[in-house]
Design a protein around this motif. Structure first.
Motif, PDB file in Angstrom:
ATOM      1  N   GLN A 137       0.840  -1.201   0.000  1.00  0.00           N
ATOM      2  CA  GLN A 137       0.000   0.000   0.000  1.00  0.00           C
ATOM      3  C   GLN A 137       0.874   1.250   0.000  1.00  0.00           C
ATOM      4  OE1 GLN A 137      -3.433   0.123  -0.300  1.00  0.00           O
ATOM      5  NE2 GLN A 137      -2.908   2.257  -0.690  1.00  0.00           N
ATOM      6  N   TYR A 138       1.951   1.229   0.769  1.00  0.00           N
ATOM      7  CA  TYR A 138       2.883   2.366   0.751  1.00  0.00           C
ATOM      8  C   TYR A 138       3.445   2.573  -0.653  1.00  0.00           C
ATOM      9  CZ  TYR A 138       3.102   2.771   5.869  1.00  0.00           C
ATOM     10  OH  TYR A 138       2.812   2.979   7.198  1.00  0.00           O
ATOM     11  N   ILE A 139       3.814   1.478  -1.290  1.00  0.00           N
ATOM     12  CA  ILE A 139       4.375   1.578  -2.651  1.00  0.00           C
ATOM     13  C   ILE A 139       3.348   2.143  -3.614  1.00  0.00           C
ATOM     14  CG2 ILE A 139       5.194   0.199  -4.597  1.00  0.00           C
ATOM     15  CD1 ILE A 139       6.558  -1.651  -2.568  1.00  0.00           C
ATOM     16  N   ALA A 140       2.098   1.695  -3.505  1.00  0.00           N
ATOM     17  CA  ALA A 140       1.036   2.208  -4.387  1.00  0.00           C
ATOM     18  C   ALA A 140       0.853   3.708  -4.179  1.00  0.00           C
ATOM     19  CB  ALA A 140      -0.268   1.462  -4.117  1.00  0.00           C
ATOM     20  N   ASN A 141       0.862   4.163  -2.924  1.00  0.00           N
ATOM     21  CA  ASN A 141       0.705   5.595  -2.648  1.00  0.00           C
ATOM     22  C   ASN A 141       1.875   6.390  -3.215  1.00  0.00           C
ATOM     23  OD1 ASN A 141      -1.644   4.991  -1.262  1.00  0.00           O
ATOM     24  ND2 ASN A 141      -0.660   5.027   0.760  1.00  0.00           N
ATOM     25  N   LEU A 142       3.062   5.871  -3.065  1.00  0.00           N
ATOM     26  CA  LEU A 142       4.233   6.575  -3.588  1.00  0.00           C
ATOM     27  C   LEU A 142       4.227   6.620  -5.108  1.00  0.00           C
ATOM     28  CD1 LEU A 142       7.029   5.251  -1.181  1.00  0.00           C
ATOM     29  CD2 LEU A 142       6.164   7.584  -1.331  1.00  0.00           C
ATOM     30  N   ARG A 143       3.725   5.586  -5.745  1.00  0.00           N
ATOM     31  CA  ARG A 143       3.668   5.587  -7.206  1.00  0.00           C
ATOM     32  C   ARG A 143       2.653   6.622  -7.692  1.00  0.00           C
ATOM     33  NH1 ARG A 143       7.057   2.399  -9.341  1.00  0.00           N
ATOM     34  NH2 ARG A 143       7.655   0.363  -8.504  1.00  0.00           N
ATOM     35  N   GLU A 144       1.548   6.748  -6.989  1.00  0.00           N
ATOM     36  CA  GLU A 144       0.575   7.798  -7.342  1.00  0.00           C
ATOM     37  C   GLU A 144       1.203   9.178  -7.196  1.00  0.00           C
ATOM     38  OE1 GLU A 144      -2.917   7.334  -5.017  1.00  0.00           O
ATOM     39  OE2 GLU A 144      -3.486   5.414  -5.912  1.00  0.00           O
ATOM     40  N   ARG A 145       1.947   9.370  -6.095  1.00  0.00           N
ATOM     41  CA  ARG A 145       2.611  10.657  -5.898  1.00  0.00           C
ATOM     42  C   ARG A 145       3.649  10.892  -6.984  1.00  0.00           C
ATOM     43  NH1 ARG A 145       5.813  11.487  -0.431  1.00  0.00           N
ATOM     44  NH2 ARG A 145       3.712  11.122   0.400  1.00  0.00           N
ATOM     45  N   GLU A 146       4.382   9.848  -7.351  1.00  0.00           N
ATOM     46  CA  GLU A 146       5.388   9.973  -8.406  1.00  0.00           C
ATOM     47  C   GLU A 146       4.742  10.394  -9.714  1.00  0.00           C
ATOM     48  OE1 GLU A 146       9.131   7.295  -9.968  1.00  0.00           O
ATOM     49  OE2 GLU A 146       7.185   6.317  -9.769  1.00  0.00           O
ATOM     50  N   THR A 147       3.608   9.799 -10.059  1.00  0.00           N
ATOM     51  CA  THR A 147       2.895  10.150 -11.295  1.00  0.00           C
ATOM     52  C   THR A 147       2.460  11.616 -11.266  1.00  0.00           C
ATOM     53  OG1 THR A 147       2.107   7.876 -11.545  1.00  0.00           O
ATOM     54  CG2 THR A 147       0.920   9.592 -12.749  1.00  0.00           C
ATOM     55  N   ARG A 148       1.928  12.050 -10.125  1.00  0.00           N
ATOM     56  CA  ARG A 148       1.496  13.445 -10.005  1.00  0.00           C
ATOM     57  C   ARG A 148       2.676  14.387 -10.121  1.00  0.00           C
ATOM     58  NH1 ARG A 148       1.802  16.563  -5.811  1.00  0.00           N
ATOM     59  NH2 ARG A 148       2.097  14.821  -4.360  1.00  0.00           N
ATOM     60  N   LEU A 149       3.796  14.046  -9.482  1.00  0.00           N
ATOM     61  CA  LEU A 149       4.968  14.912  -9.526  1.00  0.00           C
ATOM     62  C   LEU A 149       5.556  14.977 -10.932  1.00  0.00           C
ATOM     63  CD1 LEU A 149       6.738  13.840  -6.202  1.00  0.00           C
ATOM     64  CD2 LEU A 149       5.616  16.020  -6.674  1.00  0.00           C
ATOM     65  N   MET A 150       5.533  13.869 -11.654  1.00  0.00           N
ATOM     66  CA  MET A 150       6.050  13.874 -13.019  1.00  0.00           C
ATOM     67  C   MET A 150       5.206  14.781 -13.908  1.00  0.00           C
ATOM     68  SD  MET A 150       8.806  12.216 -13.166  1.00  0.00           S
ATOM     69  CE  MET A 150       8.951  12.233 -14.952  1.00  0.00           C
ATOM     70  N   THR A 151       3.922  14.825 -13.628  1.00  0.00           N
ATOM     71  CA  THR A 151       3.050  15.736 -14.381  1.00  0.00           C
ATOM     72  C   THR A 151       3.385  17.181 -14.046  1.00  0.00           C
ATOM     73  OG1 THR A 151       1.279  14.090 -14.412  1.00  0.00           O
ATOM     74  CG2 THR A 151       0.655  16.382 -14.848  1.00  0.00           C
ATOM     75  N   ASP A 152       3.669  17.448 -12.774  1.00  0.00           N
ATOM     76  CA  ASP A 152       3.971  18.818 -12.349  1.00  0.00           C
ATOM     77  C   ASP A 152       5.303  19.300 -12.906  1.00  0.00           C
ATOM     78  OD1 ASP A 152       1.614  18.857 -10.958  1.00  0.00           O
ATOM     79  OD2 ASP A 152       2.523  18.434  -8.996  1.00  0.00           O
TER      80      ASP A 152
END
Length: 218
Positions: A137-152
């Protein structure tokens, strides 16, 4: 009467000789005895013949070396590398046998049935699986954050080719670094968890097999 003085002189000479002889013999032994530090080293070559030396002969380094005094009496034996390796291997084998016997005693003292072993195995595996689910679950949350940051960050240099694009803000760059590092840590933890579960199952499997052997179960 004249014979008596001669007899007395003869007896006196014999007495003196008896007193002097042991001292003379002891002096002779001391003169011929070797010095205590005159040690000789020897070993056997490949043909079984002895090799001698005042220092340890080079061919003897691998073998047991006998230390002799000046009379050829054996004083001690210096173990060679082969003997030491054989002794170490024997000790390791003996230790393994003792450890196996201790494991058997512990196994029989800890469990009453195969079901007891399986119950404990399942409890420990479940704990590891729970940890694994949390880590996933931690990994899934971090991957979502990574995707958002890559967009930013696509709005900033060097991810944006526009000459008017501003550089990546420090806080955004820092968040990206922390996210990537966090992903690496949790992915390593997840891999470690998987290895521990496999090892745990294998160990309990071996315990169950050995318990059956000791109990004579099929």
């Amino acid at each position: 009467m004249r014979a008596e003085p001669r007899l007395r002189r003869t007896a006196a000479l014999v007495a003196v000789a008896l007193l002097v002889a042991p001292a003379a013999a002891d002096a002779a032994r001391k003169k011929s005895a070797p010095l205590s530090n005159e040690e000789v080293y020897r070993c056997r070559d490949a043909s079984g013949r002895f090799i001698y030396g005042q220092a340890i002969p080079a061919p003897c380094m691998e073998q047991d070396i006998e230390v002799l005094d000046g009379t050829g009496r054996l004083l001690r034996v210096i173990p060679g590398r082969r003997s030491m390796e054989q002794a170490a291997a024997q000790k390791a084998q003996d230790d393994a046998v003792k450890a196996a016997a201790q494991r058997d005693r512990t196994l029989l003292a800890t469990y009453l049935s195969v079901a007891d072993i399986e119950r404990l195995r399942d409890q420990r595996v479940e704990l590891l699986e729970q940890q694994s689910r949390v880590t996933q679950q931690y990994i899934a949350n971090l991957r979502e954050r990574e995707t958002r940051l890559m967009t930013d960050v696509k709005r900033f240099r060097p991810y944006n080719d526009s000459p008017k694009a501003p550089p990546v803000p420090d806080h955004l760059a820092e968040e990206m670094v922390n996210t990537v590092n966090g992903l690496q840590v949790y992915e390593q933890e997840l891999a470690k968890n998987t290895v521990e579960r496999d090892k745990l199952r294998a160990e309990f499997g071996a315990d169950i097999k050995r318990f059956k052997e000791l109990k004579g179960l099929n």
